[in-house]
Each structure stands twice: as C-alpha cells, then as structure tokens.
Enzyme design. Structure first.
Site, mmCIF file in Angstrom:
data_model
loop_
_atom_site.group_PDB
_atom_site.id
_atom_site.type_symbol
_atom_site.label_atom_id
_atom_site.label_comp_id
_atom_site.label_asym_id
_atom_site.label_seq_id
_atom_site.Cartn_x
_atom_site.Cartn_y
_atom_site.Cartn_z
ATOM 1 N N ASN A 11 0.863 -1.190 0.000
ATOM 2 C CA ASN A 11 0.000 0.000 0.000
ATOM 3 C C ASN A 11 0.890 1.227 0.000
ATOM 4 O O ASN A 11 1.495 1.552 1.023
ATOM 5 C CB ASN A 11 -0.906 -0.021 1.242
ATOM 6 C CG ASN A 11 -1.723 1.251 1.346
ATOM 7 O OD1 ASN A 11 -1.901 1.965 0.362
ATOM 8 N ND2 ASN A 11 -2.238 1.531 2.537
ATOM 9 N N TRP A 12 0.958 1.892 -1.147
ATOM 10 C CA TRP A 12 1.856 3.043 -1.254
ATOM 11 C C TRP A 12 1.273 4.319 -0.652
ATOM 12 O O TRP A 12 1.948 5.358 -0.639
ATOM 13 C CB TRP A 12 2.202 3.303 -2.723
ATOM 14 C CG TRP A 12 3.037 2.233 -3.365
ATOM 15 C CD1 TRP A 12 3.612 1.158 -2.755
ATOM 16 C CD2 TRP A 12 3.381 2.154 -4.745
ATOM 17 N NE1 TRP A 12 4.307 0.406 -3.673
ATOM 18 C CE2 TRP A 12 4.181 0.987 -4.906
ATOM 19 C CE3 TRP A 12 3.108 2.924 -5.865
ATOM 20 C CZ2 TRP A 12 4.692 0.603 -6.147
ATOM 21 C CZ3 TRP A 12 3.614 2.537 -7.097
ATOM 22 C CH2 TRP A 12 4.406 1.385 -7.234
ATOM 23 N N LYS A 13 0.020 4.274 -0.234
ATOM 24 C CA LYS A 13 -0.636 5.469 0.316
ATOM 25 C C LYS A 13 -0.461 6.652 -0.657
ATOM 26 O O LYS A 13 -0.518 6.439 -1.854
ATOM 27 C CB LYS A 13 -0.104 5.798 1.718
ATOM 28 C CG LYS A 13 -0.071 4.558 2.616
ATOM 29 C CD LYS A 13 0.205 4.894 4.045
ATOM 30 C CE LYS A 13 0.521 3.622 4.819
ATOM 31 N NZ LYS A 13 -0.062 3.599 6.136
ATOM 32 N N HIS A 24 -9.629 0.737 4.671
ATOM 33 C CA HIS A 24 -8.310 0.923 5.298
ATOM 34 C C HIS A 24 -8.465 1.878 6.491
ATOM 35 O O HIS A 24 -9.280 2.803 6.455
ATOM 36 C CB HIS A 24 -7.325 1.495 4.281
ATOM 37 C CG HIS A 24 -5.928 1.546 4.809
ATOM 38 N ND1 HIS A 24 -5.478 2.580 5.607
ATOM 39 C CD2 HIS A 24 -4.905 0.676 4.706
ATOM 40 C CE1 HIS A 24 -4.218 2.346 5.946
ATOM 41 N NE2 HIS A 24 -3.842 1.195 5.415
ATOM 42 N N GLU A 78 -6.904 4.363 7.487
ATOM 43 C CA GLU A 78 -6.816 5.800 7.187
ATOM 44 C C GLU A 78 -8.105 6.308 6.543
ATOM 45 O O GLU A 78 -8.504 7.457 6.749
ATOM 46 C CB GLU A 78 -5.575 6.078 6.319
ATOM 47 C CG GLU A 78 -4.309 5.979 7.171
ATOM 48 C CD GLU A 78 -3.102 5.383 6.477
ATOM 49 O OE1 GLU A 78 -3.026 5.416 5.235
ATOM 50 O OE2 GLU A 78 -2.220 4.855 7.192
ATOM 51 N N GLU A 136 -5.590 -5.335 10.366
ATOM 52 C CA GLU A 136 -4.618 -4.260 10.579
ATOM 53 C C GLU A 136 -4.979 -3.490 11.841
ATOM 54 O O GLU A 136 -5.798 -2.560 11.791
ATOM 55 C CB GLU A 136 -4.638 -3.300 9.390
ATOM 56 C CG GLU A 136 -4.245 -3.941 8.078
ATOM 57 C CD GLU A 136 -3.623 -2.918 7.151
ATOM 58 O OE1 GLU A 136 -2.445 -3.094 6.811
ATOM 59 O OE2 GLU A 136 -4.268 -1.929 6.806
ATOM 60 N N GLY A 141 1.885 2.261 10.654
ATOM 61 C CA GLY A 141 2.763 3.424 10.532
ATOM 62 C C GLY A 141 3.391 3.856 11.839
ATOM 63 O O GLY A 141 3.929 4.959 11.935
ATOM 64 N N SER A 168 3.087 -2.079 10.422
ATOM 65 C CA SER A 168 4.534 -1.991 10.685
ATOM 66 C C SER A 168 5.295 -3.276 10.338
ATOM 67 O O SER A 168 6.247 -3.652 11.037
ATOM 68 C CB SER A 168 4.787 -1.570 12.133
ATOM 69 O OG SER A 168 4.292 -0.257 12.346
HETATM 70 C C1 PEP Z 1 -0.873 0.018 5.681
HETATM 71 O O1 PEP Z 1 -0.797 1.104 5.104
HETATM 72 O O2 PEP Z 1 -1.816 -0.759 5.448
HETATM 73 C C2 PEP Z 1 0.157 -0.321 6.660
HETATM 74 C C3 PEP Z 1 0.082 -1.470 7.291
HETATM 75 O O3 PEP Z 1 1.153 0.611 6.852
HETATM 76 P P1 PEP Z 1 2.570 0.359 7.609
HETATM 77 O O4 PEP Z 1 3.132 -0.935 7.043
HETATM 78 O O5 PEP Z 1 3.384 1.535 7.242
HETATM 79 O O6 PEP Z 1 2.277 0.209 9.059
#
Ligand code: PEP
Length: 248
Positions: A9-11, A96, A98, A167, A173, A209
C-alpha cells in the site's frame, strides 16, 4: 505448497514517473515465484503505470486504494470500481484504517464498497482492526466482528474473491507491530467467523509496521496468509527483498 500474498500500500506516494522507476527496479530484482503473489496499491494516478508494468506477470496485479460505491456520476474527486478497472486495477482496498479514521468512512460505507468492488470485478481487500483504546478495553474481537458483519452482511455467502486484512490501527505506521501470537489469535477468530459462513478458505493478511526485520517471524505463523505493507513497500529494493526472503 503454502501460497502467500504480499500487498504493497503506497498510500499518497509515488506518482507516474516515480512509479515507472520503482517498477523497473523492482522487476529487475524480483523473480516471480508460483508460491507468492505481489499486489500493488498505488495512488489512483499511478494505477495505469503499475498495471502496464505487471502485464503478463501472472503473480502480480495493481489495485485501487479506495473506490466509491456509485459506478459514475457527480462525485468530484472520487473514483468508481469501473473507472479503477479501466485504469487497470484488478483489486481494491476497502475500509483501510486511514479511510475510516482520517476520512470518516463508516462500517456501512465499507459494505457498499465491497459490493461495488465485486460488481466491477475487482478483488476486495477488506481491512479491519481495532484502535489502541479498543484493544486496551478488551474489545478487539468485538470490534473486528462488528466490522466484518457490517461489510459482509447476510443474505448471501461470502464471495470467494474476498481477502481480509487484519490491521490493528495502533500498529499502522507506528513502528509497533502486533506479535505473531497476537495477530494469530485475531486471525483465528476471523477465520472462525468466515467458516460459519462457509468461507474458511478466505485469505487473511496481517498489516501494521511489517518490515524486512519482522516479516519472516510474522509469516512463520501459519494463520497469516500474507502481509499488507505500507512504509516498507515504498523502497523497491527493500520490497523486492522482503517478498523474496520474508518467509522463514
Ligand atoms: C498500511 O498502510 O496498510 C500499513 C500497514 O502501513 P505500515 O506498514 O506503514 O504500518
């Protein structure tokens, strides 16, 4: 053979020019394998670039980070399932953390988006997970079950094209990942919920993470069918290495 899904997931990173450079590095460093799938979720503006780069590679695809549930119309700034598909998407993230916590997406919205993804022939990846306060209150399973029930309501069976990503919000993050044991416990509860709906084969990914240092330890836990990775997927060298070596 155990087959694993590595989802990136590049956000809000990597526009089309950066994506071209990223994909050429990644594809030079990573040889496809039959036991690994690699799904890329770039920002919408880079979907077509990723889908062009992975064309002809059976184990890779591009997916949208979010879709709106209406197929078209006056919804400024949104993209629909059919529009994402036209840009080459074959999957879509839904719910997600976010989207839920920054943009205020509700459980009801996630249900509409899962249905919209399926009707556009996209594989939905439904993200669920609890906040730290919910975990501390001992409500993790209650929250995750509520999110599943809202997004995958009866009637009808759970569609086999669905993937779930567990998640925990507090792990995204933050550099603080769930332990393999904690993740496995929630995965087991999700799997049992799915089994009750004749969907025990649904893939369940862990996200939060995940990085080069902890991926192998997490994936040694057989409850995990793969990982959804944000920050650590942004560097093509590191991502190629994580996909290559991330399994114990
Ligand atoms: C994500 O964006 O779904 C995610 C798990 O981010 P990160 O790996 O940076 O925690």
């Amino acid at each position: 053979m155990r087959s694993l899904l590595f989802a990136a997931n590049w956000k809000m990173h990597l526009g089309p020019a950066d994506t071209r450079a990223y994909m050429s590095t990644f594809l030079a460093e990573y040889q496809e394998r039959p036991d690994r799938q690699v799904w890329f979720f770039p920002p919408a503006v880079s979907l077509e670039t990723v889908s062009t780069a992975v064309r002809g590679r059976a184990s890779m695809l591009a997916g949208a980070q979010d879709i709106y549930w209406e197929p078209k119309g006056a919804f400024t700034g949104a993209i629909s399932g059919p529009l994402a598909a036209q840009a080459g998407a074959r999957a879509a993230l839904v719910g997600h953390s976010e989207r839920r916590h920054v943009f205020g997406e509700t459980d009801a919205d996630t249900g509409r988006k899962v249905a919209a993804a399926l009707s556009a022939d996209l594989y939905p990846v439904l993200c669920v997970g609890e906040t730290l306060a919910q975990r501390d209150a001992g409500d993790t399973l209650k929250v995750v079950t509520r999110q599943l029930e809202a997004a995958l309501p009866p009637p009808g069976r759970v569609d086999p094209r669905l993937t779930i990503a567990y998640e925990p919000v507090w792990a995204i993050g933050t550099g603080r990942n769930a332990t393999p044991k904690d993740a496995a416990e929630v995965h087991r509860a999700i799997r049992s919920w799915l089994k009750d709906r004749a969907a025990g084969q649904t893939r369940i990914l862990y996200g939060g993470s995940v990085n080069l240092k902890n991926a192998a330890e997490l994936l040694a836990e057989r409850e995990l069918d793969g990982v959804l990775v944000g920050g650590a997927s942004l560097d093509p060298h590191g991502w190629a290495e994580l996909v290559r070596t991330g399994v114990a």
